[in-house]
Write a protein that holds these residues in place. Structure first.
Motif, PDB file in Angstrom:
ATOM      1  N   ILE A 111      73.738 -12.640  44.821  1.00  0.00           N
ATOM      2  CA  ILE A 111      72.495 -11.879  44.896  1.00  0.00           C
ATOM      3  C   ILE A 111      72.672 -10.637  45.771  1.00  0.00           C
ATOM      4  O   ILE A 111      72.282  -9.528  45.393  1.00  0.00           O
ATOM      5  N   TYR A 112      73.265 -10.824  46.926  1.00  0.00           N
ATOM      6  CA  TYR A 112      73.486  -9.716  47.867  1.00  0.00           C
ATOM      7  C   TYR A 112      74.315  -8.612  47.213  1.00  0.00           C
ATOM      8  O   TYR A 112      73.950  -7.427  47.225  1.00  0.00           O
ATOM      9  N   SER A 113      75.442  -8.974  46.609  1.00  0.00           N
ATOM     10  CA  SER A 113      76.342  -7.973  46.030  1.00  0.00           C
ATOM     11  C   SER A 113      75.754  -7.323  44.785  1.00  0.00           C
ATOM     12  O   SER A 113      75.980  -6.135  44.523  1.00  0.00           O
ATOM     13  N   THR A 114      74.967  -8.068  44.040  1.00  0.00           N
ATOM     14  CA  THR A 114      74.366  -7.503  42.826  1.00  0.00           C
ATOM     15  C   THR A 114      73.387  -6.393  43.166  1.00  0.00           C
ATOM     16  O   THR A 114      73.341  -5.365  42.476  1.00  0.00           O
ATOM     17  N   TYR A 115      72.605  -6.567  44.221  1.00  0.00           N
ATOM     18  CA  TYR A 115      71.681  -5.498  44.587  1.00  0.00           C
ATOM     19  C   TYR A 115      72.420  -4.277  45.110  1.00  0.00           C
ATOM     20  O   TYR A 115      71.974  -3.144  44.916  1.00  0.00           O
ATOM     21  N   TYR A 116      73.560  -4.477  45.743  1.00  0.00           N
ATOM     22  CA  TYR A 116      74.363  -3.310  46.138  1.00  0.00           C
ATOM     23  C   TYR A 116      74.996  -2.631  44.919  1.00  0.00           C
ATOM     24  O   TYR A 116      75.204  -1.414  44.920  1.00  0.00           O
ATOM     25  N   GLN A 117      75.296  -3.385  43.876  1.00  0.00           N
ATOM     26  CA  GLN A 117      75.767  -2.764  42.634  1.00  0.00           C
ATOM     27  C   GLN A 117      74.680  -1.870  42.048  1.00  0.00           C
ATOM     28  O   GLN A 117      74.958  -0.770  41.551  1.00  0.00           O
ATOM     29  N   LEU A 118      73.439  -2.345  42.102  1.00  0.00           N
ATOM     30  CA  LEU A 118      72.323  -1.530  41.620  1.00  0.00           C
ATOM     31  C   LEU A 118      72.175  -0.275  42.480  1.00  0.00           C
ATOM     32  O   LEU A 118      71.954   0.835  41.958  1.00  0.00           O
ATOM     33  N   ILE A 119      72.296  -0.429  43.786  1.00  0.00           N
ATOM     34  CA  ILE A 119      72.225   0.718  44.693  1.00  0.00           C
ATOM     35  C   ILE A 119      73.348   1.704  44.390  1.00  0.00           C
ATOM     36  O   ILE A 119      73.154   2.932  44.424  1.00  0.00           O
ATOM     37  N   ALA A 120      74.544   1.188  44.076  1.00  0.00           N
ATOM     38  CA  ALA A 120      75.670   2.061  43.731  1.00  0.00           C
ATOM     39  C   ALA A 120      75.376   2.875  42.479  1.00  0.00           C
ATOM     40  O   ALA A 120      75.715   4.065  42.401  1.00  0.00           O
ATOM     41  N   LYS A 121      74.755   2.270  41.493  1.00  0.00           N
ATOM     42  CA  LYS A 121      74.361   3.010  40.288  1.00  0.00           C
ATOM     43  C   LYS A 121      73.382   4.124  40.652  1.00  0.00           C
ATOM     44  O   LYS A 121      73.497   5.258  40.166  1.00  0.00           O
ATOM     45  N   ALA A 122      72.409   3.795  41.494  1.00  0.00           N
ATOM     46  CA  ALA A 122      71.418   4.795  41.890  1.00  0.00           C
ATOM     47  C   ALA A 122      72.082   5.950  42.636  1.00  0.00           C
ATOM     48  O   ALA A 122      71.789   7.126  42.374  1.00  0.00           O
ATOM     49  N   ASN A 123      72.978   5.628  43.565  1.00  0.00           N
ATOM     50  CA  ASN A 123      73.680   6.679  44.304  1.00  0.00           C
ATOM     51  C   ASN A 123      74.535   7.540  43.388  1.00  0.00           C
ATOM     52  O   ASN A 123      74.630   8.764  43.561  1.00  0.00           O
ATOM     53  N   LEU A 124      75.165   6.908  42.397  1.00  0.00           N
ATOM     54  CA  LEU A 124      75.977   7.661  41.449  1.00  0.00           C
ATOM     55  C   LEU A 124      75.108   8.639  40.660  1.00  0.00           C
ATOM     56  O   LEU A 124      75.466   9.812  40.482  1.00  0.00           O
ATOM     57  N   ALA A 125      73.958   8.167  40.188  1.00  0.00           N
ATOM     58  CA  ALA A 125      73.056   9.050  39.441  1.00  0.00           C
ATOM     59  C   ALA A 125      72.558  10.192  40.312  1.00  0.00           C
ATOM     60  O   ALA A 125      72.447  11.339  39.854  1.00  0.00           O
ATOM     61  N   LEU A 126      72.257   9.896  41.570  1.00  0.00           N
ATOM     62  CA  LEU A 126      71.763  10.936  42.474  1.00  0.00           C
ATOM     63  C   LEU A 126      72.815  12.005  42.740  1.00  0.00           C
ATOM     64  O   LEU A 126      72.519  13.204  42.744  1.00  0.00           O
ATOM     65  N   GLU A 127      74.054  11.607  42.936  1.00  0.00           N
ATOM     66  CA  GLU A 127      75.116  12.586  43.170  1.00  0.00           C
ATOM     67  C   GLU A 127      75.403  13.386  41.898  1.00  0.00           C
ATOM     68  O   GLU A 127      75.592  14.606  41.945  1.00  0.00           O
ATOM     69  N   ALA A 128      75.434  12.687  40.755  1.00  0.00           N
ATOM     70  CA  ALA A 128      75.728  13.379  39.492  1.00  0.00           C
ATOM     71  C   ALA A 128      74.638  14.384  39.147  1.00  0.00           C
ATOM     72  O   ALA A 128      74.916  15.467  38.613  1.00  0.00           O
ATOM     73  N   ALA A 129      73.387  14.055  39.457  1.00  0.00           N
ATOM     74  CA  ALA A 129      72.278  14.948  39.123  1.00  0.00           C
ATOM     75  C   ALA A 129      72.352  16.267  39.883  1.00  0.00           C
ATOM     76  O   ALA A 129      71.768  17.271  39.444  1.00  0.00           O
ATOM     77  N   GLN A 130      73.053  16.266  41.001  1.00  0.00           N
ATOM     78  CA  GLN A 130      73.145  17.486  41.819  1.00  0.00           C
ATOM     79  C   GLN A 130      74.389  18.318  41.522  1.00  0.00           C
ATOM     80  O   GLN A 130      74.589  19.366  42.146  1.00  0.00           O
ATOM     81  N   LEU A 131      75.212  17.880  40.566  1.00  0.00           N
ATOM     82  CA  LEU A 131      76.405  18.653  40.235  1.00  0.00           C
ATOM     83  C   LEU A 131      76.003  20.017  39.668  1.00  0.00           C
ATOM     84  O   LEU A 131      75.126  20.100  38.794  1.00  0.00           O
ATOM     85  N   PRO A 132      76.626  21.093  40.121  1.00  0.00           N
ATOM     86  CA  PRO A 132      76.180  22.432  39.702  1.00  0.00           C
ATOM     87  C   PRO A 132      76.380  22.724  38.225  1.00  0.00           C
ATOM     88  O   PRO A 132      75.659  23.556  37.668  1.00  0.00           O
ATOM     89  N   HIS A 133      77.326  22.037  37.578  1.00  0.00           N
ATOM     90  CA  HIS A 133      77.572  22.337  36.163  1.00  0.00           C
ATOM     91  C   HIS A 133      76.703  21.521  35.214  1.00  0.00           C
ATOM     92  O   HIS A 133      76.773  21.701  34.002  1.00  0.00           O
ATOM     93  N   ILE A 134      75.879  20.619  35.734  1.00  0.00           N
ATOM     94  CA  ILE A 134      74.974  19.850  34.878  1.00  0.00           C
ATOM     95  C   ILE A 134      73.705  20.659  34.650  1.00  0.00           C
ATOM     96  O   ILE A 134      73.036  21.065  35.599  1.00  0.00           O
ATOM     97  N   SER A 135      73.393  20.892  33.405  1.00  0.00           N
ATOM     98  CA  SER A 135      72.170  21.633  33.084  1.00  0.00           C
ATOM     99  C   SER A 135      71.116  20.680  32.541  1.00  0.00           C
ATOM    100  O   SER A 135      71.425  19.763  31.763  1.00  0.00           O
ATOM    101  N   PHE A 136      69.906  20.888  32.958  1.00  0.00           N
ATOM    102  CA  PHE A 136      68.770  20.090  32.522  1.00  0.00           C
ATOM    103  C   PHE A 136      67.845  20.963  31.693  1.00  0.00           C
ATOM    104  O   PHE A 136      67.826  22.185  31.849  1.00  0.00           O
ATOM    105  N   SER A 137      67.088  20.340  30.822  1.00  0.00           N
ATOM    106  CA  SER A 137      66.171  21.101  29.975  1.00  0.00           C
ATOM    107  C   SER A 137      65.090  21.782  30.799  1.00  0.00           C
ATOM    108  O   SER A 137      64.532  22.798  30.385  1.00  0.00           O
ATOM    109  N   SER A 138      64.818  21.193  31.970  1.00  0.00           N
ATOM    110  CA  SER A 138      63.803  21.758  32.864  1.00  0.00           C
ATOM    111  C   SER A 138      63.982  21.157  34.245  1.00  0.00           C
ATOM    112  O   SER A 138      64.664  20.129  34.415  1.00  0.00           O
ATOM    113  N   GLU A 139      63.364  21.773  35.226  1.00  0.00           N
ATOM    114  CA  GLU A 139      63.378  21.205  36.565  1.00  0.00           C
ATOM    115  C   GLU A 139      62.649  19.868  36.597  1.00  0.00           C
ATOM    116  O   GLU A 139      62.987  18.978  37.374  1.00  0.00           O
ATOM    117  N   ALA A 140      61.654  19.736  35.722  1.00  0.00           N
ATOM    118  CA  ALA A 140      60.905  18.480  35.663  1.00  0.00           C
ATOM    119  C   ALA A 140      61.793  17.333  35.186  1.00  0.00           C
ATOM    120  O   ALA A 140      61.687  16.206  35.684  1.00  0.00           O
TER     121      ALA A 140
END
Length: 574
Positions: A111-140
């Motif tokens: 249980i403990y490690s599984t929730y950290y796996q979920l946190i790792a996914k969230a951190n990965l998405a947060l870092e990837a979203a800030q990459l300068p070469h990723i373009s989004f359809s809008s700021e929203a």
């Protein structure tokens, strides 16, 4: 039932969560690969970032529905609490024998490690979203992806704090081994999750066209829960004024959900089967095609997604195996009167986790008996004998016979553990897929992560902890009135051990709430006292000879964090 968990070719990206930056010092293993995935080069589109979030949705779905029938997930769902136990035929899977439960128990580590796996996914998405070469359809669009990632990170820390207390706060993707994690306090962990949810609340939509995607109300619900949990801990720490401020915030955020007009308790028949003579509005809540907000269910705040077509085509985990895992085994426990696996005995149950006598009978005793949630269509108690040699063939088999049909007390105790009433939440009279070979093991409906009823009960508890017992009783009565209960509670019923709140949660949220989260966040000796009182098997009372209000930090975590000492939680140094 729209399935957002479709398979994509992005799975190589998910290796980053556990493998990024892995190195070896052995010369013969050294390579100079043309391509090596890092956070910086693994993502090229915003859709790929979103697929990390899809992985998070998939993980929490599987943690809740438990399609693989993992024993540790049954504990996460409440096995070992006052509400659930194991059947006689599954005593080896007990989570109530404290001669076997310690910090080395693999359940805690999983249980403990599984929730950290979920946190790792969230951190990965947060870092990837800030990459300068990723373009989004809008700021929203970008803001919404970041909001979802912060929601899941908060969700991970919410569970860790409620179950284990203060834990290490990790906010980046780990690229090198680390052995010096430090524990935050429980209050600090709650506050971190609150801060993430406050940020997420701003950019999550009020509603979503896609069933299953988190919305503003989901963030507000967990803000209400986390402020309530933090206030409870602050009160235990002697910080009364800070605790009261937290309880006030809990009421505020719960009220944002309850009173904003987007959500409402369903009080009249609705949905796919509303024209049938059988049923009632509470039963309607758990019928196929009725669970999502998009189905017209104003009570649904966040629901996991199950799709039968996806299950048949590619996603074998897109199911709720509840009839199998939670269903009774009349064919063994009452074989002289009831047999088979058809709808007349609740489906193909194998009793992986059973309701305690508290859930079956005690919460509906005396003045609490008259209640829609205790009606036959919702909580089925009438089973007609289907064995021709039975004196009850074609007639209801009395529970006295089902529970005490043997002259041997041990046999009766064992049989009672696998013979019990069947909730409409785990079985149906119309199983999908029978023509395709399905066998009444699985439901193919969506399921609730958050239903408005729980938000109301959180507000009731926050009001009571603030000293407003009348207000707490009024909130509880919102649910009792919808259930056409014959008894409405008063301020005098709101006891200081929160038994009334916990009983009402059991009536309203059986098979829905994460009971361990509820009991442990309440602090004090509430969890252990209720386990000793209501556990089905006598081993719990005999072996639970110490008090605790947190699970232990897994010993493996303590041992591998070699550069910093992680203190074990009280009660587990034995």
């Amino acid at each position: 039932m729209r399935n957002i968990l479709s398979k994509k070719s992005f799975w190589g990206l998910m290796l980053l969560i556990n493998m990024i930056g892995c190195k070896s010092s052995d010369d013969f293993l050294k390579e100079n690969p043309n391509t090596f995935y890092t956070v910086d080069n693994a993502f090229s589109t915003s859709a790929q970032v979103d697929q990390v979030l899809v992985g998070a949705y998939s993980q929490v779905r599987d943690l809740w529905a438990n399609p693989g029938e993992d024993g540790w997930i049954f504990v996460l769902r409440g096995n070992g609490t006052d509400m659930y136990d194991v059947a006689s035929i599954r005593k080896s899977a007990t989570f109530n024998n404290y001669g076997l439960i310690n910090a080395d128990n693999s359940t805690f580590y999983n249980i403990y490690s599984t929730y950290y796996q979920l946190i790792a996914k969230a951190n990965l998405a947060l870092e990837a979203a800030q990459l300068p070469h990723i373009s989004f359809s809008s700021e929203a669009e970008k803001a919404n992806i970041i909001a979802q990632a912060k929601f899941f990170r908060a969700y991970g820390y919410r569970n860790l704090a409620e179950l284990f207390g203060g834990v290490s706060i990790v906010t980046t993707v780990s690229k090198v081994p680390q052995y010096d994690f430090k524990r935050s306090t429980r209050v600090e962990t709650y506050q971190f999750a609150i801060d993430d949810l406050l940020a997420a609340e701003k950019d999550l939509p009020e509603t979503s066209v896609s069933g299953g995607r988190v919305v503003k109300g989901a963030a507000q619900h967990y803000l209400a829960e986390l402020y309530l949990a933090m206030g409870t801990q602050l009160a235990a720490d002697g910080k009364t004024s800070e605790a009261q401020a937290a309880f006030a915030q809990s009421v505020t955020y719960a009220s944002k959900v309850i009173d904003n007009g987007a959500y409402a308790l369903m009080k009249t028949r609705f949905g796919a089967r509303s024209t049938e003579a059988q049923g009632n509005v509470y039963w309607d809540l758990f019928q196929e095609n009725n669970v999502n907000y998009q189905n017209g269910n104003k009570e649904s705040i966040w629901a996991l997604q199950v799709d039968y077509a996806a299950y048949r085509a590619e996603d074998g985990k897109s199911k709720l195996p509840y009839s199998r895992t939670y269903g009774a085994v009349f064919r063994d426990g009452a074989k002289d009167h009831l047999t088979g696996t058809l709808e007349d005995v609740g489906g193909r149950g194998i009793a992986q986790m059973i309701p305690t006598m508290y859930v079956r009978d005690e919460i509906y005793a005396d003045k609490y008996a008259g209640d829609m949630r205790n009606s036959e269509i919702v909580f089925r108690r009438v089973f007609n004998g289907n064995v021709k040699t039975s004196p009850y063939f074609g007639k209801p088999v009395p529970w006295e016979v089902l529970y005490n049909g043997s002259p041997d007390a041990t046999t009766n105790l064992n049989n009672r553990s696998i013979v019990y009433p069947i909730s409409c939440k785990i079985a149906t009279d119309k199983y999908t897929g029978l023509a395709d070979g399905e066998n009444m093991s699985n439901l193919f409906r969506d399921d609730y992560f958050i239903r408005l009823s729980e938000t109301i009960l959180l507000r009731a508890e926050a009001k009571q902890r603030s000293g407003d017992k009348a207000g707490a009783a009024a909130d509880v009565n919102l649910l009792r009135a919808r259930a056409n209960a014959t008894y409405m509670v008063s301020a005098a019923d709101m006891d200081d051990k929160f038994n009334l709140i916990l009983d009402e949660r059991a009536r309203e949220l059986v098979y829905e709430e994460a009971r361990w989260n509820t009991l442990l966040r309440m602090g004090g000796n509430i969890a252990v006292e209720r386990i000793r009182k209501y556990a089905y098997w006598p081993e719990a009372k005999a072996t639970l000879t110490f008090d605790y209000n947190l699970w232990p930090i897994p010993q493996t975590i303590i041992d591998t964090n070699k550069d910093v000492v992680l203190e074990q939680n009280p009660g587990w140094k034995r």
